[in-house]
Design a protein around this motif. Sequence first.
Motif, PDB file in Angstrom:
ATOM      1  N   VAL A  93      16.814 -28.727   6.309  1.00 51.34           N
ATOM      2  CA  VAL A  93      18.030 -28.995   6.896  1.00 51.34           C
ATOM      3  C   VAL A  93      18.155 -30.562   6.903  1.00 51.34           C
ATOM      4  CG1 VAL A  93      19.367 -28.685   9.068  1.00 51.34           C
ATOM      5  CG2 VAL A  93      18.061 -26.740   8.290  1.00 51.34           C
ATOM      6  N   ASN A  94      17.230 -31.135   7.395  1.00 51.14           N
ATOM      7  CA  ASN A  94      17.398 -32.548   7.586  1.00 51.14           C
ATOM      8  C   ASN A  94      18.014 -33.176   6.022  1.00 51.14           C
ATOM      9  OD1 ASN A  94      17.348 -35.018   9.065  1.00 51.14           O
ATOM     10  ND2 ASN A  94      15.180 -35.583   8.080  1.00 51.14           N
ATOM     11  N   TYR A  95      17.306 -32.599   5.086  1.00 54.72           N
ATOM     12  CA  TYR A  95      17.585 -33.263   3.871  1.00 54.72           C
ATOM     13  C   TYR A  95      19.030 -32.840   3.511  1.00 54.72           C
ATOM     14  CZ  TYR A  95      18.150 -33.565  -1.243  1.00 54.72           C
ATOM     15  OH  TYR A  95      18.571 -33.784  -2.552  1.00 54.72           O
ATOM     16  N   LEU A  96      19.518 -31.812   3.822  1.00 54.97           N
ATOM     17  CA  LEU A  96      20.849 -31.198   3.480  1.00 54.97           C
ATOM     18  C   LEU A  96      21.906 -31.831   4.259  1.00 54.97           C
ATOM     19  CD1 LEU A  96      20.386 -27.347   2.913  1.00 54.97           C
ATOM     20  CD2 LEU A  96      20.789 -29.011   1.207  1.00 54.97           C
ATOM     21  N   ASN A 135      17.837 -34.547  17.693  1.00 55.38           N
ATOM     22  CA  ASN A 135      17.096 -33.829  16.428  1.00 55.38           C
ATOM     23  C   ASN A 135      18.035 -32.705  16.168  1.00 55.38           C
ATOM     24  OD1 ASN A 135      15.732 -33.065  14.336  1.00 55.38           O
ATOM     25  ND2 ASN A 135      13.787 -33.157  15.496  1.00 55.38           N
ATOM     26  N   THR A 136      19.114 -33.131  15.445  1.00 55.33           N
ATOM     27  CA  THR A 136      20.019 -32.240  15.104  1.00 55.33           C
ATOM     28  C   THR A 136      19.422 -31.144  13.902  1.00 55.33           C
ATOM     29  OG1 THR A 136      21.752 -34.086  15.200  1.00 55.33           O
ATOM     30  CG2 THR A 136      22.427 -31.847  14.082  1.00 55.33           C
ATOM     31  N   ALA A 137      18.638 -31.507  12.967  1.00 57.40           N
ATOM     32  CA  ALA A 137      18.076 -30.769  11.986  1.00 57.40           C
ATOM     33  C   ALA A 137      17.259 -29.757  12.714  1.00 57.40           C
ATOM     34  CB  ALA A 137      17.296 -31.655  11.035  1.00 57.40           C
ATOM     35  N   LYS A 138      16.459 -29.990  13.890  1.00 56.95           N
ATOM     36  CA  LYS A 138      15.651 -29.094  14.427  1.00 56.95           C
ATOM     37  C   LYS A 138      16.618 -28.247  15.181  1.00 56.95           C
ATOM     38  CE  LYS A 138      11.410 -28.360  17.365  1.00 56.95           C
ATOM     39  NZ  LYS A 138      10.701 -28.909  18.175  1.00 56.95           N
ATOM     40  N   ARG A 144      26.670 -27.639   1.263  1.00 56.67           N
ATOM     41  CA  ARG A 144      25.602 -26.628   0.973  1.00 56.67           C
ATOM     42  C   ARG A 144      25.026 -26.215   2.408  1.00 56.67           C
ATOM     43  NH1 ARG A 144      20.168 -27.404  -2.674  1.00 56.67           N
ATOM     44  NH2 ARG A 144      19.517 -25.202  -2.341  1.00 56.67           N
ATOM     45  N   LEU A 145      24.906 -27.111   3.173  1.00 56.97           N
ATOM     46  CA  LEU A 145      24.433 -26.552   4.583  1.00 56.97           C
ATOM     47  C   LEU A 145      25.290 -25.710   5.270  1.00 56.97           C
ATOM     48  CD1 LEU A 145      22.358 -26.658   6.767  1.00 56.97           C
ATOM     49  CD2 LEU A 145      23.373 -28.838   7.673  1.00 56.97           C
ATOM     50  N   MET A 146      26.646 -26.172   5.304  1.00 59.07           N
ATOM     51  CA  MET A 146      27.634 -25.440   5.762  1.00 59.07           C
ATOM     52  C   MET A 146      27.914 -23.872   5.301  1.00 59.07           C
ATOM     53  SD  MET A 146      28.787 -26.902   8.394  1.00 59.07           S
ATOM     54  CE  MET A 146      27.030 -27.424   8.820  1.00 59.07           C
ATOM     55  N   ASN A 147      27.734 -23.837   3.838  1.00 55.97           N
ATOM     56  CA  ASN A 147      27.704 -22.726   3.168  1.00 55.97           C
ATOM     57  C   ASN A 147      26.718 -21.938   3.489  1.00 55.97           C
ATOM     58  OD1 ASN A 147      30.399 -23.196   1.671  1.00 55.97           O
ATOM     59  ND2 ASN A 147      29.188 -24.069   0.085  1.00 55.97           N
ATOM     60  N   ALA A 148      25.507 -22.329   3.706  1.00 55.99           N
ATOM     61  CA  ALA A 148      24.438 -21.346   4.336  1.00 55.99           C
ATOM     62  C   ALA A 148      24.245 -20.999   5.584  1.00 55.99           C
ATOM     63  CB  ALA A 148      22.897 -22.298   3.982  1.00 55.99           C
ATOM     64  N   ALA A 175       9.010 -26.150  11.098  1.00 53.16           N
ATOM     65  CA  ALA A 175       8.915 -27.442  10.607  1.00 53.16           C
ATOM     66  C   ALA A 175       9.407 -27.454   9.059  1.00 53.16           C
ATOM     67  CB  ALA A 175       7.386 -27.810  10.552  1.00 53.16           C
ATOM     68  N   LYS A 176       9.254 -26.346   8.282  1.00 46.33           N
ATOM     69  CA  LYS A 176       9.470 -26.650   6.794  1.00 46.33           C
ATOM     70  C   LYS A 176      11.178 -26.489   6.756  1.00 46.33           C
ATOM     71  CE  LYS A 176       5.422 -25.268   4.837  1.00 46.33           C
ATOM     72  NZ  LYS A 176       4.722 -24.228   3.574  1.00 46.33           N
ATOM     73  N   LEU A 177      11.513 -25.619   7.560  1.00 45.44           N
ATOM     74  CA  LEU A 177      13.022 -25.336   7.831  1.00 45.44           C
ATOM     75  C   LEU A 177      13.860 -26.558   7.974  1.00 45.44           C
ATOM     76  CD1 LEU A 177      15.571 -23.792   7.213  1.00 45.44           C
ATOM     77  CD2 LEU A 177      15.015 -22.653   9.519  1.00 45.44           C
ATOM     78  N   THR A 178      13.177 -27.221   9.190  1.00 50.66           N
ATOM     79  CA  THR A 178      13.709 -28.609   9.606  1.00 50.66           C
ATOM     80  C   THR A 178      13.782 -29.733   8.814  1.00 50.66           C
ATOM     81  OG1 THR A 178      12.952 -27.983  12.014  1.00 50.66           O
ATOM     82  CG2 THR A 178      13.566 -30.375  11.537  1.00 50.66           C
ATOM     83  N   ALA A 179      12.929 -29.587   7.865  1.00 56.63           N
ATOM     84  CA  ALA A 179      13.010 -30.828   6.677  1.00 56.63           C
ATOM     85  C   ALA A 179      13.783 -30.560   5.582  1.00 56.63           C
ATOM     86  CB  ALA A 179      11.385 -30.650   6.082  1.00 56.63           C
TER      87      ALA A 179
END
Length: 104
Positions: A44-47, A79-82, A54-58, A38-42
């Motif tokens: 990723v959703n922000y990124l 839910n792409t972020a999840k 930054r998301l792609m680099n990570a 849940a914390k990671l999804t938040a």
Amino acid sequence: MNEQDLAASSALIIKDFQLDSDALSLASNEISQETLLAKLTAIVNYLLSKDFNRLMNALYRIDVSEEKLKRTLASNTDNTAKAISELILERELQKVETRKKYSS
């Protein structure tokens, strides 16, 4: 999977995403895969909406399979972020298991 594996995965995620050390901090009574996801999804959703590069680099640093990512994104539009978070957590847990296996 145990609490130590989740804590190690959390530390890897913090390092790979270059987050503050408390970004994924979990209290000892709330360490669970669901809470971490849940914390990671938040994050990723922000990124996804604010800092896609930054998301792609990570994802590259984490070594998420490009094929799995494409397949997941094609089949999961709800839910792409999840979906991305699940791939990240899966890969980080694989790293933890591999390191445990070869550190002994």
